[in-house]
Motif scaffolding. Structure first.
Motif, mmCIF file in Angstrom:
data_model
loop_
_atom_site.group_PDB
_atom_site.id
_atom_site.type_symbol
_atom_site.label_atom_id
_atom_site.label_comp_id
_atom_site.label_asym_id
_atom_site.label_seq_id
_atom_site.Cartn_x
_atom_site.Cartn_y
_atom_site.Cartn_z
ATOM 1 N N VAL A 4 0.838 -1.195 0.000
ATOM 2 C CA VAL A 4 0.000 0.000 0.000
ATOM 3 C C VAL A 4 0.879 1.253 0.000
ATOM 4 N N GLN A 5 1.901 1.248 0.837
ATOM 5 C CA GLN A 5 2.813 2.400 0.895
ATOM 6 C C GLN A 5 3.549 2.586 -0.426
ATOM 7 N N HIS A 6 3.966 1.505 -1.042
ATOM 8 C CA HIS A 6 4.645 1.596 -2.336
ATOM 9 C C HIS A 6 3.709 2.194 -3.383
ATOM 10 N N GLU A 7 2.463 1.715 -3.404
ATOM 11 C CA GLU A 7 1.506 2.249 -4.373
ATOM 12 C C GLU A 7 1.298 3.746 -4.153
ATOM 13 N N ARG A 8 1.143 4.151 -2.905
ATOM 14 C CA ARG A 8 0.936 5.572 -2.608
ATOM 15 C C ARG A 8 2.095 6.417 -3.122
ATOM 16 N N ALA A 9 3.311 5.938 -2.905
ATOM 17 C CA ALA A 9 4.484 6.694 -3.366
ATOM 18 C C ALA A 9 4.491 6.811 -4.887
ATOM 19 N N LEU A 10 4.166 5.730 -5.565
ATOM 20 C CA LEU A 10 4.158 5.738 -7.031
ATOM 21 C C LEU A 10 3.032 6.611 -7.591
ATOM 22 N N VAL A 11 1.852 6.512 -7.009
ATOM 23 C CA VAL A 11 0.728 7.336 -7.464
ATOM 24 C C VAL A 11 1.038 8.809 -7.219
ATOM 25 N N SER A 12 1.601 9.106 -6.078
ATOM 26 C CA SER A 12 1.968 10.485 -5.766
ATOM 27 C C SER A 12 2.950 11.029 -6.792
ATOM 28 N N LEU A 13 3.922 10.222 -7.148
ATOM 29 C CA LEU A 13 4.894 10.634 -8.160
ATOM 30 C C LEU A 13 4.202 10.851 -9.498
ATOM 31 N N LYS A 14 3.350 9.924 -9.877
ATOM 32 C CA LYS A 14 2.670 10.035 -11.174
ATOM 33 C C LYS A 14 1.776 11.274 -11.224
ATOM 34 N N GLU A 15 1.119 11.574 -10.119
ATOM 35 C CA GLU A 15 0.209 12.714 -10.090
ATOM 36 C C GLU A 15 0.928 14.050 -9.924
ATOM 37 N N SER A 16 2.176 14.006 -9.538
ATOM 38 C CA SER A 16 2.927 15.253 -9.387
ATOM 39 C C SER A 16 3.190 15.843 -10.763
ATOM 40 N N GLU A 17 3.480 17.086 -10.782
ATOM 41 C CA GLU A 17 3.811 17.732 -12.050
ATOM 42 C C GLU A 17 5.299 18.027 -12.092
ATOM 43 N N LEU A 18 6.055 17.220 -11.393
ATOM 44 C CA LEU A 18 7.499 17.434 -11.296
ATOM 45 C C LEU A 18 8.281 16.726 -12.389
ATOM 46 N N TYR A 19 7.607 16.008 -13.239
ATOM 47 C CA TYR A 19 8.280 15.316 -14.325
ATOM 48 C C TYR A 19 7.343 15.255 -15.513
ATOM 49 N N ILE A 20 7.892 14.930 -16.639
ATOM 50 C CA ILE A 20 7.084 14.811 -17.845
ATOM 51 C C ILE A 20 6.828 13.331 -18.076
ATOM 52 N N GLY A 21 5.585 12.916 -17.881
ATOM 53 C CA GLY A 21 5.221 11.507 -17.960
ATOM 54 C C GLY A 21 5.439 10.886 -19.319
ATOM 55 N N GLU A 22 5.439 11.709 -20.340
ATOM 56 C CA GLU A 22 5.651 11.178 -21.680
ATOM 57 C C GLU A 22 7.132 11.111 -22.047
ATOM 58 N N PHE A 67 13.463 11.382 -7.741
ATOM 59 C CA PHE A 67 12.876 10.181 -8.320
ATOM 60 C C PHE A 67 13.831 9.002 -8.237
ATOM 61 N N HIS A 68 15.083 9.277 -8.507
ATOM 62 C CA HIS A 68 16.093 8.214 -8.386
ATOM 63 C C HIS A 68 16.091 7.677 -6.961
ATOM 64 N N ASP A 69 16.052 8.583 -5.981
ATOM 65 C CA ASP A 69 16.046 8.166 -4.578
ATOM 66 C C ASP A 69 14.805 7.334 -4.245
ATOM 67 N N LEU A 70 13.634 7.750 -4.761
ATOM 68 C CA LEU A 70 12.404 6.998 -4.508
ATOM 69 C C LEU A 70 12.518 5.577 -5.042
ATOM 70 N N PHE A 71 12.954 5.437 -6.285
ATOM 71 C CA PHE A 71 13.043 4.105 -6.879
ATOM 72 C C PHE A 71 14.115 3.258 -6.192
ATOM 73 N N THR A 72 15.200 3.879 -5.795
ATOM 74 C CA THR A 72 16.247 3.151 -5.075
ATOM 75 C C THR A 72 15.719 2.672 -3.728
ATOM 76 N N ASN A 73 14.958 3.527 -3.043
ATOM 77 C CA ASN A 73 14.373 3.136 -1.750
ATOM 78 C C ASN A 73 13.332 2.026 -1.914
ATOM 79 N N LEU A 74 12.487 2.126 -2.938
ATOM 80 C CA LEU A 74 11.509 1.068 -3.177
ATOM 81 C C LEU A 74 12.204 -0.252 -3.494
ATOM 82 N N LEU A 75 13.286 -0.168 -4.256
ATOM 83 C CA LEU A 75 14.062 -1.365 -4.565
ATOM 84 C C LEU A 75 14.606 -1.992 -3.282
ATOM 85 N N ALA A 76 15.139 -1.178 -2.410
ATOM 86 C CA ALA A 76 15.703 -1.690 -1.142
ATOM 87 C C ALA A 76 14.620 -2.323 -0.269
#
Length: 135
Positions: free
Chosen positions: A48-66, A124-133
């Motif tokens: 659940v926590q992983h999903e929340r982090a990913l959804v939050s990232l996707k919904e942010s406007e801090l990156y270009i999803g395309e 984003f790199h930190d988020l994915f690295t943390n999720l991986l860990a």
């Protein structure tokens, strides 16, 4: 599913986490001993926590999803978004759930490894690295 953009990858990652949540919740409803129930609750909450982090990232406007994924990046996930069988082990024991969890987590590990290798902002790199860990 052809993974061409960062949004494609995030959508897949979210599906992986949701699939794991469903699996663990279903197993929890069939578990009989307290140790296994507690383990399943912990696994479920982690997903659940992983999903929340990913959804939050996707919904942010801090990156270009395309943003296109560089050609040749292989996440080893083509066709695996269903994570194979969602069938529960015959016996819902701590050992059986641990083995099923390891198989499920292998897909998430491949995905987060790939995401952590993309050239993205540090957050984003930190988020994915943390999720991986955590997987």
């Amino acid at each position: 599913m052809k993974l061409k953009t960062l949004n494609d990858l995030l959508d897949l990652a979210i599906k992986v986490e949701q699939g794991s949540q469903s699996f663990y919740k279903n197993a929890l409803s069939h578990a009989t001993d307290d140790k296994t129930k507690q383990f399943l609750k912990e696994l479920y909450e982690e997903e659940v926590q992983h999903e929340r982090a990913l959804v939050s990232l996707k919904e942010s406007e801090l990156y270009i999803g395309e943003t296109l994924i560089p050609e040749g990046m292989d996440f080893g996930l083509e066709g695996s978004h269903s994570l194979g069988s969602d069938a529960l082990p015959k016996e819902i024991t701590y050992q059986a759930i641990a083995e099923a969890a390891l198989k499920r987590e292998a897909y998430a590990i491949k995905l987060f490894e790939g995401l952590s290798k993309l050239e993205l902002p540090k957050e984003f790199h930190d988020l994915f690295t943390n999720l991986l860990a955590e997987e």
